[in-house]
Design a protein around this motif. Structure first.
Motif, mmCIF file in Angstrom:
data_model
loop_
_atom_site.group_PDB
_atom_site.id
_atom_site.type_symbol
_atom_site.label_atom_id
_atom_site.label_comp_id
_atom_site.label_asym_id
_atom_site.label_seq_id
_atom_site.Cartn_x
_atom_site.Cartn_y
_atom_site.Cartn_z
ATOM 1 N N LEU A 67 5.548 -5.211 -1.485
ATOM 2 C CA LEU A 67 6.324 -4.104 -2.396
ATOM 3 C C LEU A 67 5.369 -2.622 -2.335
ATOM 4 O O LEU A 67 6.127 -1.570 -2.157
ATOM 5 N N LEU A 68 4.268 -2.884 -2.108
ATOM 6 C CA LEU A 68 3.310 -1.233 -1.347
ATOM 7 C C LEU A 68 4.431 -0.926 -0.199
ATOM 8 O O LEU A 68 4.992 0.469 0.207
ATOM 9 N N MET A 69 4.828 -1.621 1.087
ATOM 10 C CA MET A 69 5.024 -0.600 1.756
ATOM 11 C C MET A 69 6.999 -0.323 2.197
ATOM 12 O O MET A 69 7.226 0.265 2.285
ATOM 13 N N GLY A 70 7.290 -1.550 0.933
ATOM 14 C CA GLY A 70 8.922 -0.829 0.511
ATOM 15 C C GLY A 70 8.607 -0.266 0.283
ATOM 16 O O GLY A 70 10.130 1.125 0.485
ATOM 17 N N MET A 86 4.899 0.547 -6.879
ATOM 18 C CA MET A 86 3.726 0.293 -7.585
ATOM 19 C C MET A 86 3.507 0.668 -8.770
ATOM 20 O O MET A 86 4.242 1.390 -9.097
ATOM 21 N N THR A 87 3.253 -0.237 -9.668
ATOM 22 C CA THR A 87 2.605 0.538 -11.262
ATOM 23 C C THR A 87 1.371 0.237 -11.788
ATOM 24 O O THR A 87 0.177 -0.194 -11.039
ATOM 25 N N ALA A 133 -5.779 2.727 4.956
ATOM 26 C CA ALA A 133 -3.928 2.664 4.632
ATOM 27 C C ALA A 133 -4.425 4.552 3.296
ATOM 28 O O ALA A 133 -3.274 4.905 3.043
ATOM 29 N N GLU A 134 -5.477 3.870 2.751
ATOM 30 C CA GLU A 134 -5.878 5.124 1.387
ATOM 31 C C GLU A 134 -5.336 5.722 1.415
ATOM 32 O O GLU A 134 -4.888 6.952 0.773
ATOM 33 N N GLU A 150 0.018 5.898 -8.073
ATOM 34 C CA GLU A 150 -0.028 4.077 -8.773
ATOM 35 C C GLU A 150 -0.192 3.434 -6.985
ATOM 36 O O GLU A 150 -1.259 2.597 -6.941
ATOM 37 N N VAL A 151 0.426 4.022 -6.233
ATOM 38 C CA VAL A 151 0.278 3.524 -4.982
ATOM 39 C C VAL A 151 -1.229 4.253 -4.545
ATOM 40 O O VAL A 151 -2.555 2.840 -4.090
ATOM 41 N N VAL A 152 -1.914 5.027 -4.427
ATOM 42 C CA VAL A 152 -3.482 5.615 -3.785
ATOM 43 C C VAL A 152 -4.403 4.286 -4.687
ATOM 44 O O VAL A 152 -5.323 4.168 -4.307
#
Length: 180
Positions: A67-70, A86-87, A133-134, A150-152
């Motif tokens: 989901l995150l990659m998308g 991301m939530t 990645a972060e 929220e991704v980070v």
């Protein structure tokens, strides 16, 4: 049967979700490619683990990383249409699993040298890739390429959870080796 080789990347460009194409070295594919590396390292840990609880946790994380990659592969003009994001709930779930694991294993207050178990070492490798990645996602956020904080947060919490999960595996493994 899915077509694996398309030839569309032979010129050094890759597609984002939608019609946009960017160089393969663009920060977006570089970042989601790094997340993909982490997913594969997590897969190695899952395959090496004999603990079903650990396998389930890792597999859920792998699904969330897709989901995150998308989300990372979605350009701003398609962001609302895609609905991939991301939530805070994803982050909260990681924190909940982290707290549950910490109830079962004491986390040492010292540097850890990876390699006590194969699955623990694979998790430590995944953790370092997640940290990379972060850092890359932070740059995307600071440069205004992505807007979802929220991704980070997710990647930050995930690296903590993976550290704890590796220690959990090692403690469970050492307990299993004790004579009865």
């Amino acid at each position: 049967m899915a077509k694996v080789t398309t030839g569309t990347g032979d010129t050094g460009y890759t597609g984002l979700l939608g019609a946009a194409r960017v160089p393969k070295y663009d920060p977006r594919p570089d970042t989601f490619g790094t997340v993909d590396e982490a997913t594969s390292a997590l897969g190695l840990a899952r395959a090496a683990s004999k603990d079903q609880k650990v396998k389930n946790i890792i597999q859920q994380i792998q699904k969330e990383l897709y989901l995150l990659m998308g989300e990372l592969a979605t350009p701003p003009e398609n962001y609302e249409k895609m609905g991939l994001r991301m939530t805070a709930e994803h982050v909260q779930h990681l924190e909940q699993v982290e707290e549950e694991l910490k109830q079962e294993v004491e986390i040492p207050n010292k540097f850890i040298i990876p390699g006590d178990t194969l699955d623990g070492a694979a998790l430590d490798l995944a953790r370092t890739v997640i940290r990379r990645a972060e850092r890359m996602a932070v740059k995307l956020l600071h440069d205004g390429v992505i807007e979802n904080t929220e991704v980070v947060r997710y990647l930050n919490r995930l690296s903590d959870l993976i550290f704890i999960l590796a220690r959990y595996i090692e403690v469970k493994s050492s307990l299993a080796e004790l004579p009865e």
